[in-house]
Design an enzyme around this catalytic site. Structure first.
Site, PDB file in Angstrom:
ATOM      1  N   THR A  63      -1.018 -53.918  -8.951  1.00 49.55           N
ATOM      2  CA  THR A  63      -0.674 -53.239  -7.706  1.00 49.55           C
ATOM      3  C   THR A  63       0.470 -52.253  -7.885  1.00 49.55           C
ATOM      4  O   THR A  63       0.508 -51.209  -7.231  1.00 49.55           O
ATOM      5  CB  THR A  63      -0.310 -54.276  -6.626  1.00 49.55           C
ATOM      6  OG1 THR A  63      -1.439 -55.118  -6.385  1.00 49.55           O
ATOM      7  CG2 THR A  63       0.090 -53.614  -5.322  1.00 49.55           C
ATOM      8  N   SER A 113      -5.131 -57.316 -12.431  1.00 47.57           N
ATOM      9  CA  SER A 113      -4.938 -58.434 -13.363  1.00 47.57           C
ATOM     10  C   SER A 113      -6.128 -59.389 -13.452  1.00 47.57           C
ATOM     11  O   SER A 113      -6.312 -60.008 -14.510  1.00 47.57           O
ATOM     12  CB  SER A 113      -3.650 -59.194 -13.033  1.00 47.57           C
ATOM     13  OG  SER A 113      -3.690 -59.769 -11.753  1.00 47.57           O
ATOM     14  N   THR A 152       0.055 -59.088 -10.018  1.00 42.61           N
ATOM     15  CA  THR A 152       0.664 -60.375  -9.669  1.00 42.61           C
ATOM     16  C   THR A 152      -0.321 -61.540  -9.657  1.00 42.61           C
ATOM     17  O   THR A 152       0.090 -62.691  -9.774  1.00 42.61           O
ATOM     18  CB  THR A 152       1.361 -60.298  -8.297  1.00 42.61           C
ATOM     19  OG1 THR A 152       0.390 -59.975  -7.299  1.00 42.61           O
ATOM     20  CG2 THR A 152       2.467 -59.249  -8.298  1.00 42.61           C
ATOM     21  N   ASP A 153      -1.626 -61.258  -9.528  1.00 51.33           N
ATOM     22  CA  ASP A 153      -2.579 -62.357  -9.384  1.00 51.33           C
ATOM     23  C   ASP A 153      -2.558 -63.308 -10.582  1.00 51.33           C
ATOM     24  O   ASP A 153      -2.647 -64.526 -10.415  1.00 51.33           O
ATOM     25  CB  ASP A 153      -3.997 -61.813  -9.194  1.00 51.33           C
ATOM     26  CG  ASP A 153      -4.240 -61.277  -7.790  1.00 51.33           C
ATOM     27  OD1 ASP A 153      -3.392 -61.507  -6.911  1.00 51.33           O
ATOM     28  OD2 ASP A 153      -5.296 -60.641  -7.571  1.00 51.33           O
TER      29      ASP A 153
END
Length: 330
Positions: free
Chosen positions: A16, A60, A92-93
């Site tokens: 992101t 990710s 971030t996932d």
């Protein structure tokens, strides 16, 4: 002429923090390079001498083990070229998993920091620039050397082995449940604690994909999923078990069948914080029963991190998996 500033290498892996809306006005997609990220935060050049490289441009969930191994190789190359610290920007996932994988194999003392963003650069109050500045500051901090791989977000510093994404949308999502951050950033970086020990780095695995499923135990679990997955010949199974390491009797029996077929079966706690125990309970399906039957407790590791540890251990040819999990899961 030496500027006296620390030399920091940045590797951009997408996520992101590097996403913008597409031309149709739809949702954001990865499009920004490492140079774009730097251009958006010109103050970085006042903190350190920066080298920036685009390693991947993907959300990710799309990253493979080959991407993670390539990121490790980039970090090693930068360390050998004299970098004082390294920052990887990442979605971030799965950031906590990449951070933990790198922590398992990172054998250098210089800070290796992962950071990302919950809001794209096009959104109001985008958090990416602030997180990137904080990450570069952390990578430049000698006090953070020797702590392994760290995650920096929301002006906090977390150990890779304890950090987790805890909220789907909030900018404060990264936390270390049950532990807390090891440092905070304000005008300076305040290091509050250091890990008592750090296990030795493990060999870097080959880039093949991980064939270790994570199955979550639930109420009235009949064990069907364990049997079905075991029948497909995985390299191992990780169970996100109840409480401190508990299964229903049918799930316990299915797990035992998997162990007897030669599969390593690891059980972690699905709660997200706290360890699996060894002797508190004694009923069928309790942690002591599972251990007696050949399953292996993950200790403080979450199921998704236990999956990565098991993969790295198997690739390295470790035979005493229980001892390894006792060391790395403590």
């Amino acid at each position: 002429m030496d500027s006296g500033m620390r030399r920091i290498a940045i590797g951009a892996m997408g996520g992101t923090i590097a996403m913008m809306p597409d031309e149709t006005g739809g949702g954001v997609t990865p499009s920004l390079t490492a140079d774009d990220l730097l251009a958006a935060v010109p103050s970085l050049t006042e903190i350190a001498e920066i080298t920036a490289v685009t390693l991947a441009g993907a959300p990710s969930p799309h990253l493979t083990m080959a991407d993670l191994v390539a990121a490790y190789q980039f970090c090693v190359a930068q360390a050998e070229c004299g970098a004082d610290g390294i920052v990887l920007t990442h979605g971030t996932d799965t950031l906590e998993e990449t951070a933990y994988f790198l922590d398992l194999v990172w054998d250098r003392d210089i800070p290796l920091i992962l950071t990302g963003a919950m809001r794209a650069p096009s959104e109001p109050s985008a958090d990416g620039p602030g997180n990137l500045v904080a990450a570069v500051r952390a990578a430049s901090c000698p006090e953070l050397a020797g702590m392994g791989v760290l995650v920096v977000a929301n002006d906090e510093v977390h150990l890779a082995r304890t950090v987790a994404k805890t909220h789907a949308t909030a900018t404060w999502t990264f936390a270390s449940p049950g532990w807390g951050p090891i440092a905070r950033l304000a005008e300076d970086i305040t290091v509050m604690m250091r890990p008592a020990r750090r296990p030795a780095a493990l060999p870097v695995p080959d880039p093949r994909q991980v064939k270790i499923p994570v199955l979550e135990s639930t109420a009235a679990d009949d064990g069907w999923a364990i049997d079905a997955v075991a029948h497909d010949n995985p390299d191992g199974i990780v169970l996100a078990s109840l409480g401190v390491g508990h299964l229903s009797v049918p799930a316990r029996d299915a797990a035992v069948r998997a162990v007897r077929s030669g599969l390593p079966v690891i059980f972690a706690s699905r709660t997200g914080a706290g360890p699996t125990l060894t002797r508190a309970y004694g009923y069928a399906g309790s942690e002591s029963d599972l251990l007696d039957l050949g399953l292996i407790g993950a200790g403080y590791l979450t199921a998704r991190k236990a999956r990565l540890l098991l993969h790295v251990l198997l690739c390295a040819g470790h035979t005493d998996l229980a001892a390894a999990f006792a060391e790395y899961g403590a």
